[in-house]
Design a protein around this motif. Structure first.
Motif, PDB file in Angstrom:
ATOM      1  N   MET A 186      54.211  71.915 -62.344  1.00 53.17           N
ATOM      2  CA  MET A 186      53.401  71.748 -61.134  1.00 53.17           C
ATOM      3  C   MET A 186      53.608  70.394 -60.465  1.00 53.17           C
ATOM      4  O   MET A 186      53.475  70.283 -59.247  1.00 53.17           O
ATOM      5  N   LEU A 187      53.940  69.373 -61.235  1.00 53.08           N
ATOM      6  CA  LEU A 187      54.147  68.055 -60.632  1.00 53.08           C
ATOM      7  C   LEU A 187      55.512  67.917 -59.972  1.00 53.08           C
ATOM      8  O   LEU A 187      55.703  67.040 -59.137  1.00 53.08           O
ATOM      9  N   TRP A 188      56.454  68.778 -60.324  1.00 49.49           N
ATOM     10  CA  TRP A 188      57.785  68.737 -59.733  1.00 49.49           C
ATOM     11  C   TRP A 188      57.778  69.628 -58.486  1.00 49.49           C
ATOM     12  O   TRP A 188      58.371  70.700 -58.435  1.00 49.49           O
ATOM     13  N   VAL A 189      57.094  69.167 -57.449  1.00 43.84           N
ATOM     14  CA  VAL A 189      56.849  69.952 -56.238  1.00 43.84           C
ATOM     15  C   VAL A 189      58.145  70.309 -55.523  1.00 43.84           C
ATOM     16  O   VAL A 189      58.270  71.396 -54.972  1.00 43.84           O
ATOM     17  N   GLY A 190      59.130  69.444 -55.561  1.00 43.34           N
ATOM     18  CA  GLY A 190      60.391  69.719 -54.872  1.00 43.34           C
ATOM     19  C   GLY A 190      61.083  70.979 -55.362  1.00 43.34           C
ATOM     20  O   GLY A 190      61.873  71.582 -54.632  1.00 43.34           O
ATOM     21  N   SER A 191      60.778  71.418 -56.563  1.00 42.79           N
ATOM     22  CA  SER A 191      61.423  72.619 -57.095  1.00 42.79           C
ATOM     23  C   SER A 191      60.857  73.906 -56.502  1.00 42.79           C
ATOM     24  O   SER A 191      61.504  74.939 -56.521  1.00 42.79           O
ATOM     25  N   TYR A 192      59.648  73.859 -55.966  1.00 47.59           N
ATOM     26  CA  TYR A 192      59.049  75.085 -55.436  1.00 47.59           C
ATOM     27  C   TYR A 192      58.499  74.938 -54.014  1.00 47.59           C
ATOM     28  O   TYR A 192      57.827  75.833 -53.508  1.00 47.59           O
ATOM     29  N   ALA A 193      58.799  73.849 -53.339  1.00 44.18           N
ATOM     30  CA  ALA A 193      58.313  73.641 -51.974  1.00 44.18           C
ATOM     31  C   ALA A 193      59.239  74.332 -50.974  1.00 44.18           C
ATOM     32  O   ALA A 193      59.972  73.697 -50.219  1.00 44.18           O
ATOM     33  N   LYS A 194      59.205  75.660 -50.991  1.00 47.73           N
ATOM     34  CA  LYS A 194      60.025  76.451 -50.076  1.00 47.73           C
ATOM     35  C   LYS A 194      59.340  77.779 -49.822  1.00 47.73           C
ATOM     36  O   LYS A 194      58.403  78.159 -50.514  1.00 47.73           O
ATOM     37  N   VAL A 195      59.809  78.489 -48.813  1.00 48.97           N
ATOM     38  CA  VAL A 195      59.197  79.748 -48.422  1.00 48.97           C
ATOM     39  C   VAL A 195      59.877  80.930 -49.116  1.00 48.97           C
ATOM     40  O   VAL A 195      59.214  81.869 -49.545  1.00 48.97           O
ATOM     41  N   ASP A 196      61.190  80.886 -49.211  1.00 49.06           N
ATOM     42  CA  ASP A 196      61.937  82.006 -49.802  1.00 49.06           C
ATOM     43  C   ASP A 196      62.227  81.747 -51.258  1.00 49.06           C
ATOM     44  O   ASP A 196      62.432  80.601 -51.657  1.00 49.06           O
ATOM     45  N   PRO A 197      62.257  82.716 -52.107  1.00 48.06           N
ATOM     46  CA  PRO A 197      62.110  84.150 -51.869  1.00 48.06           C
ATOM     47  C   PRO A 197      60.633  84.558 -51.816  1.00 48.06           C
ATOM     48  O   PRO A 197      59.835  84.148 -52.645  1.00 48.06           O
ATOM     49  N   ALA A 198      60.330  85.351 -50.830  1.00 42.28           N
ATOM     50  CA  ALA A 198      58.961  85.865 -50.693  1.00 42.28           C
ATOM     51  C   ALA A 198      58.780  87.059 -51.623  1.00 42.28           C
ATOM     52  O   ALA A 198      59.723  87.788 -51.918  1.00 42.28           O
ATOM     53  N   PHE A 199      57.567  87.220 -52.121  1.00 45.50           N
ATOM     54  CA  PHE A 199      57.232  88.329 -53.008  1.00 45.50           C
ATOM     55  C   PHE A 199      56.085  89.098 -52.375  1.00 45.50           C
ATOM     56  O   PHE A 199      54.992  88.550 -52.198  1.00 45.50           O
ATOM     57  N   ILE A 200      56.313  90.329 -52.016  1.00 48.17           N
ATOM     58  CA  ILE A 200      55.385  91.197 -51.277  1.00 48.17           C
ATOM     59  C   ILE A 200      54.711  90.453 -50.117  1.00 48.17           C
ATOM     60  O   ILE A 200      53.514  90.550 -49.892  1.00 48.17           O
ATOM     61  N   GLY A 201      55.509  89.718 -49.397  1.00 48.72           N
ATOM     62  CA  GLY A 201      55.037  89.003 -48.220  1.00 48.72           C
ATOM     63  C   GLY A 201      54.404  87.650 -48.492  1.00 48.72           C
ATOM     64  O   GLY A 201      53.993  86.954 -47.568  1.00 48.72           O
TER      65      GLY A 201
END
Length: 92
Positions: free
Chosen positions: A35-50
């Motif tokens: 959770m502290l490594w925000v750069g790894s998940y600060a993106k929109v894609d891939p979306a999951f069921i919208g």
């Protein structure tokens, strides 16, 4: 001069850091790192069921954190029982 007898603490012969305790620490530490490594998940894609990745990734870690915490607790209970038995104490 006379030497005082060596006083040993009960359970002092058992190491504090054991492989099981390292696994327990990793189980509890992994969610913080993820959770502290925000750069790894600060993106929109891939979306999951919208739902954008940013949101569903964090919700997935709620479930993963629960499982890891339960695992760490079970391992801790097992470690404490093993220590009690090896000290000759009552089986908890």
């Amino acid at each position: 001069m006379s030497k005082a007898p060596e006083v040993r603490q009960p359970g002092a012969d058992q190491p504090v850091v054991t492989p099981m305790r390292v696994v327990i620490g990793l189980c509890l530490f992994a969610p913080f790192v993820s959770m502290l490594w925000v750069g790894s998940y600060a993106k929109v894609d891939p979306a999951f069921i919208g739902i954008p990745f940013f949101y569903w990734y964090q919700m997935l870690w709620v479930v993963i954190s629960t499982a890891l915490t339960m695992t760490a607790y079970q391992l801790w209970q097992r470690d404490q029982r093993a220590r009690a038995v090896s000290k000759g104490g009552a089986d908890a």
